[in-house]
Write a protein that holds these residues in place. Structure first.
Motif, PDB file in Angstrom:
ATOM      1  N   LEU A  66       0.756  -1.229   0.114  1.00 55.87           N
ATOM      2  CA  LEU A  66       0.055   0.136  -0.043  1.00 55.87           C
ATOM      3  C   LEU A  66       0.983   1.189  -0.037  1.00 55.87           C
ATOM      4  O   LEU A  66       2.190   1.189   0.467  1.00 55.87           O
ATOM      5  N   SER A  67       0.462   2.448  -0.420  1.00 56.39           N
ATOM      6  CA  SER A  67       1.095   3.498  -0.650  1.00 56.39           C
ATOM      7  C   SER A  67       0.823   4.772   0.281  1.00 56.39           C
ATOM      8  O   SER A  67      -0.463   4.766   0.824  1.00 56.39           O
ATOM      9  N   PHE A  68       1.846   5.137   0.753  1.00 54.84           N
ATOM     10  CA  PHE A  68       1.682   6.458   2.042  1.00 54.84           C
ATOM     11  C   PHE A  68       2.652   7.820   1.619  1.00 54.84           C
ATOM     12  O   PHE A  68       3.614   7.291   1.168  1.00 54.84           O
ATOM     13  N   ALA A  69       2.238   8.912   2.409  1.00 51.87           N
ATOM     14  CA  ALA A  69       2.920   9.893   2.267  1.00 51.87           C
ATOM     15  C   ALA A  69       2.417  10.918   3.502  1.00 51.87           C
ATOM     16  O   ALA A  69       1.847  11.983   3.206  1.00 51.87           O
ATOM     17  N   ASP A  70       2.229  10.506   4.742  1.00 54.51           N
ATOM     18  CA  ASP A  70       2.011  11.149   5.884  1.00 54.51           C
ATOM     19  C   ASP A  70       0.871  10.192   6.505  1.00 54.51           C
ATOM     20  O   ASP A  70       0.812  10.278   7.997  1.00 54.51           O
ATOM     21  N   CYS A  71      -0.085   9.270   5.855  1.00 55.39           N
ATOM     22  CA  CYS A  71      -0.899   8.619   6.656  1.00 55.39           C
ATOM     23  C   CYS A  71      -0.273   7.444   7.242  1.00 55.39           C
ATOM     24  O   CYS A  71       0.872   7.116   6.973  1.00 55.39           O
ATOM     25  N   THR A  72      -0.909   6.670   8.100  1.00 53.12           N
ATOM     26  CA  THR A  72      -0.287   5.761   8.919  1.00 53.12           C
ATOM     27  C   THR A  72      -0.663   4.381   8.633  1.00 53.12           C
ATOM     28  O   THR A  72      -1.529   3.761   8.136  1.00 53.12           O
ATOM     29  N   PRO A  73       0.832   3.499   8.144  1.00 49.75           N
ATOM     30  CA  PRO A  73       0.483   2.022   7.776  1.00 49.75           C
ATOM     31  C   PRO A  73       0.397   1.582   8.841  1.00 49.75           C
ATOM     32  O   PRO A  73       1.246   1.371  10.006  1.00 49.75           O
ATOM     33  N   LEU A  74      -0.478   0.503   8.762  1.00 44.22           N
ATOM     34  CA  LEU A  74      -0.848  -0.691   9.869  1.00 44.22           C
ATOM     35  C   LEU A  74      -0.626  -1.693   9.083  1.00 44.22           C
ATOM     36  O   LEU A  74      -1.162  -2.318   8.118  1.00 44.22           O
ATOM     37  N   ILE A  75       0.613  -2.574   9.909  1.00 43.79           N
ATOM     38  CA  ILE A  75       0.664  -3.987   9.560  1.00 43.79           C
ATOM     39  C   ILE A  75       0.375  -5.197  10.582  1.00 43.79           C
ATOM     40  O   ILE A  75       0.766  -4.517  11.588  1.00 43.79           O
ATOM     41  N   LEU A  76      -0.414  -5.950  10.301  1.00 43.60           N
ATOM     42  CA  LEU A  76      -1.035  -6.943  11.342  1.00 43.60           C
ATOM     43  C   LEU A  76      -0.578  -8.306  10.877  1.00 43.60           C
ATOM     44  O   LEU A  76      -0.552  -8.783   9.720  1.00 43.60           O
ATOM     45  N   TYR A  77      -0.169  -9.012  11.903  1.00 44.87           N
ATOM     46  CA  TYR A  77       0.318 -10.664  11.859  1.00 44.87           C
ATOM     47  C   TYR A  77      -0.262 -11.352  12.839  1.00 44.87           C
ATOM     48  O   TYR A  77       0.118 -11.213  13.822  1.00 44.87           O
ATOM     49  N   ASP A  78      -0.986 -12.407  12.345  1.00 46.06           N
ATOM     50  CA  ASP A  78      -1.711 -13.441  13.497  1.00 46.06           C
ATOM     51  C   ASP A  78      -0.570 -14.614  13.198  1.00 46.06           C
ATOM     52  O   ASP A  78      -0.594 -15.444  12.046  1.00 46.06           O
ATOM     53  N   ARG A  79       0.366 -14.618  14.357  1.00 41.93           N
ATOM     54  CA  ARG A  79       1.210 -15.630  14.358  1.00 41.93           C
ATOM     55  C   ARG A  79       0.403 -17.091  14.267  1.00 41.93           C
ATOM     56  O   ARG A  79       1.487 -18.095  14.092  1.00 41.93           O
ATOM     57  N   LYS A  80      -0.570 -17.375  15.007  1.00 40.51           N
ATOM     58  CA  LYS A  80      -1.157 -18.638  15.136  1.00 40.51           C
ATOM     59  C   LYS A  80      -1.794 -19.169  13.745  1.00 40.51           C
ATOM     60  O   LYS A  80      -1.637 -20.328  13.395  1.00 40.51           O
ATOM     61  N   ASN A  81      -2.487 -18.170  12.820  1.00 33.85           N
ATOM     62  CA  ASN A  81      -3.007 -18.561  11.502  1.00 33.85           C
ATOM     63  C   ASN A  81      -1.975 -18.101  10.714  1.00 33.85           C
ATOM     64  O   ASN A  81      -2.545 -18.694   9.243  1.00 33.85           O
ATOM     65  N   HIS A  82      -1.021 -17.661  10.784  1.00 34.63           N
ATOM     66  CA  HIS A  82      -0.165 -17.201   9.524  1.00 34.63           C
ATOM     67  C   HIS A  82      -0.832 -16.615   8.511  1.00 34.63           C
ATOM     68  O   HIS A  82      -0.462 -16.824   7.212  1.00 34.63           O
ATOM     69  N   ILE A  83      -1.629 -15.472   8.904  1.00 34.46           N
ATOM     70  CA  ILE A  83      -2.254 -14.905   7.781  1.00 34.46           C
ATOM     71  C   ILE A  83      -1.751 -12.999   8.249  1.00 34.46           C
ATOM     72  O   ILE A  83      -1.389 -13.002   9.466  1.00 34.46           O
ATOM     73  N   ALA A  84      -1.614 -12.290   7.447  1.00 30.13           N
ATOM     74  CA  ALA A  84      -1.353 -10.692   7.573  1.00 30.13           C
ATOM     75  C   ALA A  84      -2.385 -10.098   7.080  1.00 30.13           C
ATOM     76  O   ALA A  84      -3.026 -10.090   6.115  1.00 30.13           O
ATOM     77  N   ALA A  85      -1.974  -8.742   7.260  1.00 30.84           N
ATOM     78  CA  ALA A  85      -3.092  -7.557   6.954  1.00 30.84           C
ATOM     79  C   ALA A  85      -2.248  -6.480   6.710  1.00 30.84           C
ATOM     80  O   ALA A  85      -1.214  -6.171   7.574  1.00 30.84           O
ATOM     81  N   ILE A  86      -2.173  -5.468   5.697  1.00 29.92           N
ATOM     82  CA  ILE A  86      -1.895  -4.040   5.612  1.00 29.92           C
ATOM     83  C   ILE A  86      -3.023  -3.126   5.433  1.00 29.92           C
ATOM     84  O   ILE A  86      -4.133  -3.258   4.533  1.00 29.92           O
ATOM     85  N   ALA A  87      -3.331  -1.911   6.313  1.00 30.36           N
ATOM     86  CA  ALA A  87      -4.164  -0.970   6.347  1.00 30.36           C
ATOM     87  C   ALA A  87      -3.745   0.355   6.224  1.00 30.36           C
ATOM     88  O   ALA A  87      -2.560   0.685   6.586  1.00 30.36           O
ATOM     89  N   HIS A  88      -4.259   1.175   5.478  1.00 28.66           N
ATOM     90  CA  HIS A  88      -3.922   2.630   5.057  1.00 28.66           C
ATOM     91  C   HIS A  88      -4.897   3.552   5.710  1.00 28.66           C
ATOM     92  O   HIS A  88      -6.028   3.556   5.851  1.00 28.66           O
ATOM     93  N   ALA A  89      -4.213   3.985   6.929  1.00 25.58           N
ATOM     94  CA  ALA A  89      -4.961   4.805   7.942  1.00 25.58           C
ATOM     95  C   ALA A  89      -4.547   6.520   8.078  1.00 25.58           C
ATOM     96  O   ALA A  89      -3.868   6.778   8.781  1.00 25.58           O
ATOM     97  N   GLY A  90      -5.405   6.976   7.291  1.00 25.65           N
ATOM     98  CA  GLY A  90      -5.324   8.448   7.204  1.00 25.65           C
ATOM     99  C   GLY A  90      -6.097   9.008   8.324  1.00 25.65           C
ATOM    100  O   GLY A  90      -6.727   8.084   9.088  1.00 25.65           O
ATOM    101  N   TRP A  91      -6.711  10.121   8.171  1.00 18.94           N
ATOM    102  CA  TRP A  91      -7.603  10.515   9.526  1.00 18.94           C
ATOM    103  C   TRP A  91      -8.767  10.061   9.169  1.00 18.94           C
ATOM    104  O   TRP A  91      -9.180   9.662  10.345  1.00 18.94           O
ATOM    105  N   ARG A  92      -9.299   9.894   7.938  1.00 21.99           N
ATOM    106  CA  ARG A  92     -10.762   9.154   7.800  1.00 21.99           C
ATOM    107  C   ARG A  92     -10.650   7.834   8.122  1.00 21.99           C
ATOM    108  O   ARG A  92     -11.390   7.440   8.871  1.00 21.99           O
ATOM    109  N   GLY A  93      -9.726   7.164   7.832  1.00 20.01           N
ATOM    110  CA  GLY A  93      -9.401   5.674   8.165  1.00 20.01           C
ATOM    111  C   GLY A  93      -9.177   5.378   9.366  1.00 20.01           C
ATOM    112  O   GLY A  93      -9.800   4.457  10.292  1.00 20.01           O
ATOM    113  N   THR A  94      -8.526   6.160  10.343  1.00 18.35           N
ATOM    114  CA  THR A  94      -8.128   6.289  11.640  1.00 18.35           C
ATOM    115  C   THR A  94      -9.717   6.373  12.348  1.00 18.35           C
ATOM    116  O   THR A  94      -9.950   5.807  13.386  1.00 18.35           O
TER     117      THR A  94
END
Length: 226
Positions: free
Chosen positions: A85-113
């Motif tokens: 995902l792409s960013f230029a001030d907004c907040t990158p969120l990376i999530l990792y579920d170590r039990k299920n071995h799945i991951a996610a990325i989210a783009h959290a600008g002020w609206r997403g936050t």
């Protein structure tokens, strides 16, 4: 803790919170867009996926589709699939579920936050894969920080109303976008969180900043591959 590393002599930023999980943030030296074949090669990825971001709270699961429109969060379950995902001030969120071995990325600008996209992503992981917050590690990447993020009263209220504990998240008309996302995740039950200390505006030599650079179209990236 965050630290700089190199990918084929290109500077990247990583967190050591989950050492077995491949993730990083690009710098100005080498954003992914325009260099997809380079990253496909060095990551040994079968394919690279990137959504059309619109500052929404829409989250999708990566499947066989090649296009994801109006999406600001992606959940990855398949090996050798890289997502950025792409960013230029907004907040990158990376999530990792170590039990299920799945991951996610989210783009959290002020609206997403304000829409709690990190929590929305975890809920989708729970509904589809049985993920629980206690098994999820969160990596909050480089973004504009409290020192530089001054907002209007409406945005200020919308952001702070998303958390019960507002302590340390604002100063005057400034708010801590990274801190608010971290607090949302904490209040959801995520215990393992690493928050990047770098401000994209203060550290504009390393990262792109929409505010500092008067609306630059250029972006750095958050990257994950299972």
């Amino acid at each position: 803790m965050f630290y700089f590393d190199y990918l084929e002599n290109k500077k990247i930023l990583k967190s050591d919170i989950v050492p077995e999980f491949c993730h990083f943030f690009t710098t100005r030296e080498c954003p992914v867009r325009g260099n997809e074949e380079f990253f496909r090669h060095v990551l040994a990825a079968k394919r690279i996926v990137s959504p059309v971001q619109t500052h929404s709270a829409n989250v999708e699961i990566v499947d066989s589709r090649n296009e994801y429109s109006d999406v600001d969060g992606l959940i990855i379950t398949e090996p050798a699939t890289a997502v950025y995902l792409s960013f230029a001030d907004c907040t990158p969120l990376i999530l990792y579920d170590r039990k299920n071995h799945i991951a996610a990325i989210a783009h959290a600008g002020w609206r997403g936050t304000a829409a709690k996209i990190g929590v929305v992503t975890i809920e989708k992981m729970r509904e589809n894969f049985g993920s629980v917050p206690e098994n999820i590690s969160a990596i909050i990447g480089p973004a504009i920080s409290l020192c530089c993020y001054e907002v209007g009263e409406d945005v200020f209220s919308n952001l702070l109303n998303t958390v019960s504990d507002k302590s340390g998240l604002y100063k005057g008309g400034h708010v801590d976008l990274k801190g608010i996302n971290a607090r949302q995740l904490e209040e959801t039950g995520v215990k393992n969180i690493d928050v990047c200390p770098y401000c994209t505006s203060c550290n504009n030599d390393l990262f792109y900043s929409y505010r500092k650079e008067n609306g630059t179209p250029l972006r750095h990236n958050a990257v994950v591959i299972l």
